[in-house]
Design a protein around this motif. Structure first.
Motif, short mmCIF file in Angstrom:
data_model
loop_
_atom_site.label_atom_id
_atom_site.label_comp_id
_atom_site.label_asym_id
_atom_site.label_seq_id
_atom_site.Cartn_x
_atom_site.Cartn_y
_atom_site.Cartn_z
N GLY A 1 9.87 3.28 4.75
CA GLY A 1 10.19 3.05 6.16
C GLY A 1 9.49 4.06 7.07
O GLY A 1 8.95 3.69 8.13
N SER A 2 9.48 5.32 6.65
CA SER A 2 8.83 6.35 7.47
C SER A 2 7.33 6.10 7.57
O SER A 2 6.73 6.28 8.63
CB SER A 2 9.04 7.74 6.86
N CYS A 3 6.73 5.70 6.44
CA CYS A 3 5.29 5.40 6.45
C CYS A 3 4.97 4.27 7.42
O CYS A 3 4.03 4.34 8.21
CB CYS A 3 4.80 5.00 5.06
N LEU A 4 5.80 3.21 7.34
CA LEU A 4 5.59 2.07 8.23
C LEU A 4 5.71 2.48 9.69
O LEU A 4 4.93 2.05 10.54
CB LEU A 4 6.64 0.99 7.94
N HIS B 1 8.51 8.06 -4.14
CA HIS B 1 8.87 6.74 -3.61
C HIS B 1 10.36 6.64 -3.33
O HIS B 1 11.19 7.01 -4.15
CB HIS B 1 8.46 5.64 -4.61
N SER B 2 10.69 6.17 -2.15
CA SER B 2 12.08 5.79 -1.81
C SER B 2 11.98 4.80 -0.67
O SER B 2 10.95 4.74 0.02
CB SER B 2 12.89 7.02 -1.36
N ARG B 3 13.04 4.04 -0.49
CA ARG B 3 13.02 3.07 0.62
C ARG B 3 12.83 3.78 1.96
O ARG B 3 12.16 3.30 2.85
CB ARG B 3 14.32 2.27 0.62
N VAL C 1 0.82 -1.21 0.00
CA VAL C 1 0.00 0.00 0.00
C VAL C 1 0.86 1.26 0.00
O VAL C 1 0.62 2.19 -0.78
CB VAL C 1 -0.96 -0.01 1.20
N PHE C 2 1.87 1.29 0.85
CA PHE C 2 2.67 2.52 0.95
C PHE C 2 3.55 2.69 -0.30
O PHE C 2 3.69 3.81 -0.79
CB PHE C 2 3.51 2.53 2.23
N ASP C 3 4.09 1.61 -0.79
CA ASP C 3 4.86 1.69 -2.05
C ASP C 3 4.02 2.31 -3.15
O ASP C 3 4.46 3.23 -3.86
CB ASP C 3 5.30 0.29 -2.49
N ALA C 4 2.81 1.79 -3.29
CA ALA C 4 1.93 2.25 -4.38
C ALA C 4 1.57 3.72 -4.21
O ALA C 4 1.62 4.50 -5.18
CB ALA C 4 0.67 1.39 -4.42
N ALA C 5 1.23 4.12 -2.98
CA ALA C 5 0.82 5.51 -2.75
C ALA C 5 2.00 6.46 -2.98
O ALA C 5 1.84 7.54 -3.58
CB ALA C 5 0.28 5.67 -1.34
N LEU C 6 3.19 6.04 -2.55
CA LEU C 6 4.38 6.88 -2.73
C LEU C 6 4.74 6.99 -4.21
O LEU C 6 5.12 8.08 -4.69
CB LEU C 6 5.56 6.31 -1.93
N GLN C 7 4.62 5.87 -4.91
CA GLN C 7 4.92 5.88 -6.34
C GLN C 7 3.97 6.84 -7.08
O GLN C 7 4.40 7.66 -7.88
CB GLN C 7 4.80 4.47 -6.93
N LYS C 8 2.70 6.72 -6.75
CA LYS C 8 1.69 7.54 -7.42
C LYS C 8 1.96 9.03 -7.17
O LYS C 8 1.76 9.87 -8.05
CB LYS C 8 0.30 7.14 -6.93
N ALA C 9 2.45 9.32 -5.96
CA ALA C 9 2.72 10.72 -5.62
C ALA C 9 4.10 11.18 -6.11
O ALA C 9 4.48 12.33 -5.92
CB ALA C 9 2.61 10.90 -4.10
N GLY C 10 4.87 10.24 -6.69
CA GLY C 10 6.20 10.59 -7.21
C GLY C 10 7.24 10.82 -6.13
O GLY C 10 8.21 11.55 -6.33
#
Ligand code: MG
Length: 228
Positions: free
Chosen positions: A74-77, A68-70, A57-66
């Motif tokens: 981690g911060s989202c988690l 995304h980084s590891r 979920v967080f990967d996808a949301a970060l990617q969509k918002a441009g």
């Protein structure tokens, strides 16, 4: 004497409300860090959850918002796991706890120690007079999580009773009953949450099924167990 032990997630409260609460907090965090729309981020997370489950979920949301980084994943988690959840007990759970005698109930729950602790805290369960003790099984090591009977043996020792005096009420046939039922513990499956439509082989199942905790007292009588 009967000792009643409850599972937590999807037994005493609706686990998806924890997920929503965590996503909301992550969306708020990203929105304020990157000047993005909290509502759009939140909607994207729900959409991903709906389509692909919780895994990415967080990967996808970060990617969509441009963004995304590891590090951001981690911060989202971290925000998700550390947030103060906005969750409430099911009405029938509250009713059951309210009419139970002081110190007559236990909870056994698996999962991240701090996350589960925060859920118990947010639900007010540490302060509930009826609840004697909450066992967060991972505190005893991952190998002592369900289906391990470890925490149930601790409860037997504490109460000086044998397994057949203990009833476990849970929702997940994959792990809630299979480890304890062969040892003589009594088991009740509540048909709600993520697993409500799951049918497993007989040895994974509980002895009884209920749909709300309002049915539990009658089931205890049927099981020849008084409420203690
Ligand atoms: Mg559960």
């Amino acid at each position: 004497m009967t000792i009643i032990v409850f599972d937590l997630d999807d037994t005493l409260y609706d686990e998806i409300t924890f997920v929503y609460s965590g996503f909301r907090e992550v969306a708020r965090f990203l929105a304020s860090s990157y000047s993005l729309s909290e509502d759009i981020l939140y909607a994207d997370m729900l959409c991903e959850l709906e389509q692909s489950g919780r895994g990415k979920v967080f990967d996808a949301a970060l990617q969509k918002a441009g963004i995304h980084s590891r590090e951001n994943v981690g911060s989202c988690l971290k925000v998700y796991r550390q947030h103060v959840p906005q969750i409430e007990l099911f009405d029938d759970a509250r009713r059951f706890l309210d009419r139970s005698a002081p110190n007559s109930l236990y909870i056994v729950t698996d999962g991240n120690k701090l996350v589960q602790h925060r859920k118990v805290l947010a639900l007010g369960l540490y302060d509930y007079p009826a609840i004697k003790k909450v066992y967060i099984s991972r505190r005893f090591g991952v190998h002592n999580e369900k289906p391990s009977p470890h925490c149930f043996h601790l409860i037997c020792a504490e109460e000086k009773v044998s397994a057949n005096a203990v009833v476990y009420v849970g929702d997940n046939p994959a792990k809630d009953f299979v480890g304890i039922r062969p040892l003589g513990f009594r088991t009740v499956r509540i048909m709600r949450g993520n697993h409500k439509d799951v049918e497993r082989e007989p040895h994974y199942e509980a002895e009884y099924r209920i749909h709300t905790l309002d049915e539990l007292e009658d089931i205890l009588i049927e099981m020849n167990m008084d409420k203690g």
